[in-house]
Write an enzyme that holds these catalytic residues in place. Structure first.
Site, PDB file in Angstrom:
ATOM      1  N   ASP A   1     -23.730  45.044  -8.444  1.00  0.00           N
ATOM      2  CA  ASP A   1     -24.641  45.666  -9.395  1.00  0.00           C
ATOM      3  C   ASP A   1     -24.135  46.316 -10.509  1.00  0.00           C
ATOM      4  O   ASP A   1     -23.474  47.465 -10.123  1.00  0.00           O
ATOM      5  CB  ASP A   1     -25.970  46.197  -9.033  1.00  0.00           C
ATOM      6  CG  ASP A   1     -26.767  46.616  -9.965  1.00  0.00           C
ATOM      7  OD1 ASP A   1     -28.144  45.779  -9.991  1.00  0.00           O
ATOM      8  OD2 ASP A   1     -26.832  47.615 -10.641  1.00  0.00           O
TER       9      ASP A   1
ATOM     10  N   ASN B   1     -27.223  48.307 -22.769  1.00  0.00           N
ATOM     11  CA  ASN B   1     -27.980  47.535 -23.381  1.00  0.00           C
ATOM     12  C   ASN B   1     -28.893  48.068 -24.457  1.00  0.00           C
ATOM     13  O   ASN B   1     -29.075  47.731 -25.490  1.00  0.00           O
ATOM     14  CB  ASN B   1     -29.035  46.727 -22.461  1.00  0.00           C
ATOM     15  CG  ASN B   1     -28.870  45.062 -22.245  1.00  0.00           C
ATOM     16  OD1 ASN B   1     -28.010  44.797 -23.129  1.00  0.00           O
ATOM     17  ND2 ASN B   1     -29.499  44.374 -21.640  1.00  0.00           N
TER      18      ASN B   1
ATOM     19  N   HIS C   1     -28.453  44.035 -26.836  1.00  0.00           N
ATOM     20  CA  HIS C   1     -28.286  42.969 -25.979  1.00  0.00           C
ATOM     21  C   HIS C   1     -26.966  41.904 -26.268  1.00  0.00           C
ATOM     22  O   HIS C   1     -26.418  41.391 -25.116  1.00  0.00           O
ATOM     23  CB  HIS C   1     -29.658  42.071 -26.111  1.00  0.00           C
ATOM     24  CG  HIS C   1     -30.771  42.776 -25.510  1.00  0.00           C
ATOM     25  ND1 HIS C   1     -30.933  43.008 -23.990  1.00  0.00           N
ATOM     26  CD2 HIS C   1     -31.838  43.368 -25.814  1.00  0.00           C
ATOM     27  CE1 HIS C   1     -32.066  43.566 -23.841  1.00  0.00           C
ATOM     28  NE2 HIS C   1     -32.479  43.739 -24.912  1.00  0.00           N
TER      29      HIS C   1
ATOM     30  N   ASP D   1     -24.467  41.344 -23.272  1.00  0.00           N
ATOM     31  CA  ASP D   1     -23.926  39.841 -22.680  1.00  0.00           C
ATOM     32  C   ASP D   1     -22.528  39.848 -22.658  1.00  0.00           C
ATOM     33  O   ASP D   1     -21.925  39.361 -21.789  1.00  0.00           O
ATOM     34  CB  ASP D   1     -24.526  38.839 -23.913  1.00  0.00           C
ATOM     35  CG  ASP D   1     -25.783  38.425 -23.856  1.00  0.00           C
ATOM     36  OD1 ASP D   1     -26.314  37.929 -24.602  1.00  0.00           O
ATOM     37  OD2 ASP D   1     -26.463  38.944 -22.730  1.00  0.00           O
TER      38      ASP D   1
ATOM     39  N   GLU E   1     -28.155  42.007 -14.212  1.00  0.00           N
ATOM     40  CA  GLU E   1     -26.986  42.474 -13.898  1.00  0.00           C
ATOM     41  C   GLU E   1     -26.293  42.247 -12.482  1.00  0.00           C
ATOM     42  O   GLU E   1     -25.614  43.146 -12.199  1.00  0.00           O
ATOM     43  CB  GLU E   1     -26.734  43.868 -14.482  1.00  0.00           C
ATOM     44  CG  GLU E   1     -27.692  44.961 -13.578  1.00  0.00           C
ATOM     45  CD  GLU E   1     -29.204  45.088 -14.342  1.00  0.00           C
ATOM     46  OE1 GLU E   1     -29.662  44.310 -14.923  1.00  0.00           O
ATOM     47  OE2 GLU E   1     -29.723  46.208 -14.131  1.00  0.00           O
TER      48      GLU E   1
END
Lengths: 306, 206
Positions: A184, A192, A197, A201, A227
Site C-alpha cells: 500500500d 493526490n 489526480h 496516476d 493504491e
C-alpha cells in the site's frame, strides 16, 4: 466586391452558430436564424425581451455575471461546456442521457452609442460531448471485461481470483508454498490532494514500473485497489518473500520524484503464506496479507510485516 | 523605484477582495463547491525582484490565463497557478476521470481553468476600475502553460513599453479544505501605473 450591411446581415443570420445581441438593459436586439430554428422562438417574439423572460427555467447566475462584465470592463467572457454544460436550455433528443444541447458560449462586447452591447455566440458541442461520453463508457466496459487495469496495464482483481484459485490447486498438487504480499502506498491520498489526480496516476505507474523491474517472471503482480497492490510469489517461503518485499520497499523509498517537489514516497507491506500443511482459501490468503499490512501501518508505515 | 504605501496597499486589497468575492460566488456555483478567495498581499515591485522571489519554483510548469488591457490602462493581466494545483480546482466538476484519455482530460481542465481565470481577472479588474472611475477594455482570455521565466518573456514581448514594475496581487483560493495559491500580475505601462495609483490616491482623499 464590397461587403455591405445587407451582406453582413445575411452572414450573421446564416452562420451555423447561435447569435444574439443584448443591449445595455439586457434586452434582445438581434436574434439570428440559428436561434429561431433551435429555440423555436421567432425573432419578433425575442426582440425586446430579456433572456430570463424567454427562458424562465434557465440558470441565470453565470450568464448574468458574464453580461455584467461586458458592461463594466468590456471583457469577453468564456462560458465553457465543461463547467456550464449549457446556457440556453435547448432540448435535445438526439442522444440518450443528453437532455439539453451542450454548448460552448462566448460573450463579446460591441461598442455602440448607447454603451456596450453583448454579442452572445453559442456553439453546439453536443456531438463532441456524446463522443467523449461514449468513449468513457466503452473504456469502462472494456476494463470490467478485461483482466488488466486500464491505468497501469497490470492484472486486475478480476484476474486475481481466477489466477489464485488455479495457483492454489497447482500448489496442492505440486506440494509447494505461495507467498502473498500486499503493498500500500503511504500517504497516497495526500499526494493526490497536493499534486492532483494526474500526478497520482504517474506515481502509481512509477511504482508498478519499479516492481516489474524487480520481481521474477513467475511472480504475478496485481492492482488490488486504488493504491493497493498484490504480489503473488509461487514457490516462495515467507523469509524470501519478506526479503523481496523489503527490497521493493527500500527501492521505492530511495526513488526521487522530480516532478513532485516535496513528495517522499514510501510503502507498507503485509505478507501471508499458503503452504500445503496449512492450506487456506484464496480469500483467506489475501485477508491475512491485508491484516499484516494493517499491522505495518500501525507500526508507523514504511515497513514489512508478516 | 516607487512602492505602494501601506494605505495604498490596504485600499487595493479591499477593492480586489470585493472583486474576488464576486468571483468566488460565481466559482462556487460552477465548481459545485464552496469557494473562498482572499488577497493576502498586493505589491508594486520590480520585475527582476519578482522573478527571483515568488511562490513558484523555476522548473515547474505553470498554468496561466491572460487578458490584454486597453483604454485608460495599457498592459496585461496574467493569472498564474501551479499546474498541479490548477487541476485541483476542476476536480470537483471533472472528477476523477480515469476513463478519459490524458489528452481529453487535459482539454477539459484547460477549458475549465480558462473560464476560472477569465472570471477572476475580470472580477478583480472590474472592481478596481469601478472604484477609481477608469474605463478599460479587456480582450479575449487565453490559456497557456510554461515555466515562469517563459511566461514573463512571452508576455513582455507582447506588451509594448511595459514598465519594469509590476503590480502583484497574491491570491489564495480555498476549495473543500484545500488551498490554492495564485499570482495575478498586472504588467502595465509606466503611465498606466501612475494613472492607477493616482486613482487610488484620489479615492483615499475622498
Amino acid at each position: 466586391m464590397i461587403i455591405n450591411d445587407f451582406l453582413y446581415e445575411e452572414i450573421f443570420q446564416y452562420l451555423p452558430l447561435g447569435l444574439f445581441v443584448l443591449d445595455s438593459k439586457c434586452n434582445v436586439i438581434f436574434w439570428n436564424e440559428w436561434m429561431v430554428e433551435k429555440t423555436k422562438i421567432k425573432k419578433e417574439h425575442a426582440i425586446g425581451k430579456t433572456i430570463g423572460n424567454l427562458f424562465p427555467s434557465m440558470k441565470h447566475e453565470r450568464f448574468n455575471n458574464a453580461v455584467e462584465q461586458i458592461q463594466t470592463v468590456a471583457s469577453p467572457q468564456v462560458l465553457s461546456q465543461t463547467l456550464n454544460h449549457y446556457i440556453i436550455p435547448i432540448p435535445s433528443n438526439i442522444y440518450e442521457k443528453i437532455d439539453y444541447m451542450q454548448q460552448h458560449v462566448e460573450v463579446f462586447p460591441l461598442k455602440s452609442k448607447l454603451g456596450w452591447l453583448a454579442l452572445v455566440v453559442i456553439q453546439d458541442v453536443t456531438d463532441n460531448v456524446h463522443q467523449k461520453n461514449t468513449m468513457m463508457q466503452m473504456a469502462s466496459k472494456l476494463e470490467e471485461e478485461s483482466y488488466h487495469d486500464a491505468l497501469t496495464a497490470i492484472y486486475n482483481r478480476r484476474f486475481l481470483w481466477e489466477y489464485l484459485e488455479q495457483q492454489i490447486a497447482q500448489a496442492k498438487r505440486g506440494n509447494y508454498s505461495i507467498c502473498c504480499c500486499m503493498f500500500d502506498l503511504d500517504y497516497f491520498k495526500k499526494a493526490n490532494d497536493d499534486f492532483g489526480h494526474s500526478a497520482g496516476d504517474q506515481i502509481l505507474t512509477s511504482f508498478v514500473n519499479l516492481i516489474n523491474g524487480t520481481v521474477r517472471s513467475s511472480d504475478v503482480f496485481v492492482r488490488y485497489g486504488g493504491e493497493e497492490f498484490l504480489l503473488i510469489m509461487p514457490h516462495t517461503d515467507i523469509t524470501d518473500g519478506s526479503k523481496l518485499a523489503n527490497k521493493i520497499r527500500v527501492l521505492w523509498e530511495e526513488k526521487i520524484h522530480a516532478n513532485f517537489i516535496g513528495y517522499k514516497s514510501t510503502c507498507s507491506a503485509g505478507l501471508s503464506l499458503w503452504k500445503p500443511k496449512n492450506p487456506v482459501s484464496s480469500q483467506e490468503l489475501v485477508d491475512l496479507a491485508d491484516k499484516a499490512l494493517y499491522k505495518a501501518k500501525e507500526k508507523g508505515r514504511n515497513c514489512v510485516v508478516f | 523605484m516607487i512602492s505602494l504605501t501601506t494605505i495604498q496597499e490596504d485600499a487595493l486589497i479591499e477593492i480586489c477582495n470585493v472583486g474576488m468575492s464576486k468571483a468566488a460566488k460565481q466559482l462556487s456555483i460552477l465548481l459545485n463547491s464552496h469557494i473562498n478567495i482572499h488577497i493576502p498581499k498586493i505589491s508594486l515591485l520590480d520585475m527582476q525582484h519578482f522573478i527571483q522571489n515568488n511562490i513558484f519554483s523555476s522548473i515547474e510548469t505553470l498554468s496561466y490565463v491572460y487578458q490584454t488591457i486597453s483604454e485608460d490602462l495599457l498592459g496585461r493581466a496574467i493569472l498564474m497557478f501551479h499546474r498541479a494545483q490548477a487541476t485541483l480546482l476542476t476536480q470537483s466538476v471533472i472528477g476523477i476521470t480515469p476513463k478519459l484519455t490524458e489528452k481529453e482530460a487535459k482539454a477539459c481542465e484547460q477549458e475549465a481553468v480558462l473560464e476560472i481565470g477569465n472570471i477572476m481577472i475580470t472580477s478583480c479588474m472590474s472592481a478596481i476600475v469601478n472604484m477609481i472611475s477608469l474605463h478599460i477594455k479587456l480582450d479575449t482570455p487565453h490559456y497557456n502553460e510554461h515555466r515562469l521565466i517563459e511566461v514573463i518573456e512571452s508576455q513582455v514581448k507582447d506588451v509594448e513599453k511595459y514598465s519594469q514594475e509590476i503590480i502583484l496581487i497574491e491570491t489564495r483560493l480555498e476549495s473543500a479544505g484545500k488551498f490554492i495559491s495564485g499570482s495575478l500580475l498586472l504588467m502595465l505601462t509606466k503611465s498606466s501605473i501612475d494613472n492607477l495609483l493616482s486613482g487610488i490616491n484620489n479615492l483615499l482623499k475622498v
